[in-house]
Design a protein around this motif. Structure first.
Motif, PDB file in Angstrom:
ATOM      1  N   ASP A  22       0.812  -1.210   0.000  1.00  0.00           N
ATOM      2  CA  ASP A  22       0.000   0.000   0.000  1.00  0.00           C
ATOM      3  C   ASP A  22       0.848   1.263   0.000  1.00  0.00           C
ATOM      4  O   ASP A  22       0.351   2.352  -0.300  1.00  0.00           O
ATOM      5  CB  ASP A  22      -0.933   0.014   1.221  1.00  0.00           C
ATOM      6  CG  ASP A  22      -2.036  -1.030   1.124  1.00  0.00           C
ATOM      7  OD1 ASP A  22      -2.278  -1.539   0.013  1.00  0.00           O
ATOM      8  OD2 ASP A  22      -2.649  -1.343   2.162  1.00  0.00           O
ATOM      9  N   PHE A  23       2.117   1.116   0.354  1.00  0.00           N
ATOM     10  CA  PHE A  23       3.028   2.269   0.413  1.00  0.00           C
ATOM     11  C   PHE A  23       4.105   2.184  -0.666  1.00  0.00           C
ATOM     12  O   PHE A  23       5.108   2.906  -0.622  1.00  0.00           O
ATOM     13  CB  PHE A  23       3.692   2.332   1.786  1.00  0.00           C
ATOM     14  CG  PHE A  23       2.722   2.435   2.930  1.00  0.00           C
ATOM     15  CD1 PHE A  23       2.226   3.660   3.341  1.00  0.00           C
ATOM     16  CD2 PHE A  23       2.284   1.298   3.593  1.00  0.00           C
ATOM     17  CE1 PHE A  23       1.324   3.754   4.380  1.00  0.00           C
ATOM     18  CE2 PHE A  23       1.381   1.384   4.640  1.00  0.00           C
ATOM     19  CZ  PHE A  23       0.898   2.613   5.028  1.00  0.00           C
ATOM     20  N   GLY A  24       3.917   1.266  -1.645  1.00  0.00           N
ATOM     21  CA  GLY A  24       4.890   1.120  -2.709  1.00  0.00           C
ATOM     22  C   GLY A  24       6.167   0.458  -2.264  1.00  0.00           C
ATOM     23  O   GLY A  24       7.221   0.606  -2.904  1.00  0.00           O
ATOM     24  N   LEU A  25       6.094  -0.324  -1.175  1.00  0.00           N
ATOM     25  CA  LEU A  25       7.268  -1.002  -0.638  1.00  0.00           C
ATOM     26  C   LEU A  25       7.326  -2.433  -1.157  1.00  0.00           C
ATOM     27  O   LEU A  25       6.356  -2.939  -1.729  1.00  0.00           O
ATOM     28  CB  LEU A  25       7.218  -0.984   0.897  1.00  0.00           C
ATOM     29  CG  LEU A  25       7.225   0.428   1.505  1.00  0.00           C
ATOM     30  CD1 LEU A  25       6.928   0.367   2.999  1.00  0.00           C
ATOM     31  CD2 LEU A  25       8.576   1.104   1.254  1.00  0.00           C
ATOM     32  N   PRO A  26       8.459  -3.119  -0.987  1.00  0.00           N
ATOM     33  CA  PRO A  26       8.590  -4.490  -1.501  1.00  0.00           C
ATOM     34  C   PRO A  26       7.471  -5.404  -1.028  1.00  0.00           C
ATOM     35  O   PRO A  26       6.936  -5.246   0.070  1.00  0.00           O
ATOM     36  CB  PRO A  26       9.946  -4.928  -0.945  1.00  0.00           C
ATOM     37  CG  PRO A  26      10.716  -3.662  -0.766  1.00  0.00           C
ATOM     38  CD  PRO A  26       9.687  -2.636  -0.357  1.00  0.00           C
ATOM     39  N   GLU A  27       7.114  -6.369  -1.864  1.00  0.00           N
ATOM     40  CA  GLU A  27       6.038  -7.299  -1.548  1.00  0.00           C
ATOM     41  C   GLU A  27       6.368  -8.107  -0.290  1.00  0.00           C
ATOM     42  O   GLU A  27       7.533  -8.345   0.015  1.00  0.00           O
ATOM     43  CB  GLU A  27       5.819  -8.258  -2.726  1.00  0.00           C
ATOM     44  CG  GLU A  27       5.331  -7.592  -3.984  1.00  0.00           C
ATOM     45  CD  GLU A  27       3.926  -7.038  -3.817  1.00  0.00           C
ATOM     46  OE1 GLU A  27       3.141  -7.650  -3.078  1.00  0.00           O
ATOM     47  OE2 GLU A  27       3.636  -5.986  -4.402  1.00  0.00           O
TER      48      GLU A  27
END
Length: 284
Positions: A22-27
């Motif tokens: 949701d914050f564009g961070l790694p899966e």
């Protein structure tokens, strides 16, 4: 159940269920632990990583309003959860605990329940114990009968998975509602016994309680599967009972002319042959 670091427990639980994507961070599959990392939360909230670690570890227990607002934004907390977070950060000294009196429903409210022959209605207490119900509520759902605890029934009665068409969602909402009702008074003996029992007997409850979701039930929709009238999609509303702290009136209804309204009318005709709840039902 007692803890001296309830603020830290709440923050850690919310961090672990946050979705990095949701914050564009790694899966999540590329992470060793679920949720966000502490340093990521700190960056998103605009505080130092060291300060956020101190909050989770309980070395700092009184974040400012600005920090609370920032953490609430990161964790996308609802209004109930934000109020809970503020209470954790600004605990109020509680008076010495006195033995609580049995929760009783007023005679006037009992009469009102019985007058609603076409509307399932019940009264629940601060720990979601069913304190009173009318005929139609009992006919709709065996968990809505005086003497039942709605949380215990949800997780320990296998029949609830057949009653609630959306059992997983209703289970989440029920645990969050218990959290909201309990507030920060987690040392209440009745609550301690209930949570202890369910944590031992139900893996589902233990997992959901550990999430620290907080959301009071105010209104919504539930789908019931009834063996005699089929599936009903009913709206519900809850009302605080003035003069009875912790009590809530829960009322189900369906839009006129819908299949669910017709099924509810049929169920009402069946319930009319049932005896009224006994006059002594308000006894503890």
């Amino acid at each position: 159940m007692h803890s001296d670091n309830r603020l830290g427990e709440f923050l850690r639980a919310r961090r672990e269920v946050a979705r990095p994507e949701d914050f564009g961070l790694p899966e999540p599959t590329r992470r060793r632990t679920p949720g966000l990392r502490r340093e990521e939360v700190a960056l998103l909230a605009g505080v130092s990583a060291d300060y956020y670690v101190r909050l989770e570890q309980g070395r700092d227990k009184h974040p400012s309003d600005q920090v609370i607002d920032a953490l609430a934004r990161v964790y996308t907390l609802n209004d109930d959860a934000v109020a809970h977070l503020r209470e954790l950060a600004r605990p109020v000294a509680r008076p010495r605990r006195r033995a609580r009196q049995p929760e009783r429903v007023s005679p006037g409210l009992l009469r009102l329940l019985d007058l609603w022959s076409d509307t399932p209605a019940l009264v629940v207490g601060r720990h979601l114990d069913v304190l009173a119900n009318n005929r139609l509520a009992a006919a709709l759902n065996h968990c809505s009968v005086k003497g039942q605890n709605m949380v215990r029934a949800m997780f320990l009665d296998p029949g609830t998975r057949r009653v609630y068409a959306d059992w997983p969602r209703v289970a989440v909402e029920t645990v969050a509602s218990l959290r909201a009702s309990a507030g920060t008074d987690l040392d209440d003996p009745r609550l301690t016994d209930l949570v202890g029992e369910l944590s031992l007997k139900s893996d589902d409850f233990r997992r959901l309680w550990a999430r620290h979701d907080v959301a009071a039930k105010t209104a919504g929709i539930k789908r019931f599967v009834h063996p005699m009238v089929g599936e009903l999609t009913l709206s519900y509303d809850t009302f605080t009972v003035n003069g009875a702290p912790g009590q809530q009136l829960l009322v189900y209804h369906a839009p006129p002319g819908t299949p669910s309204a017709q099924a509810l009318t049929l169920l009402g005709s069946i319930a009319a042959d049932l005896p009224l709840p006994h006059e002594s039902r308000q006894d503890a």
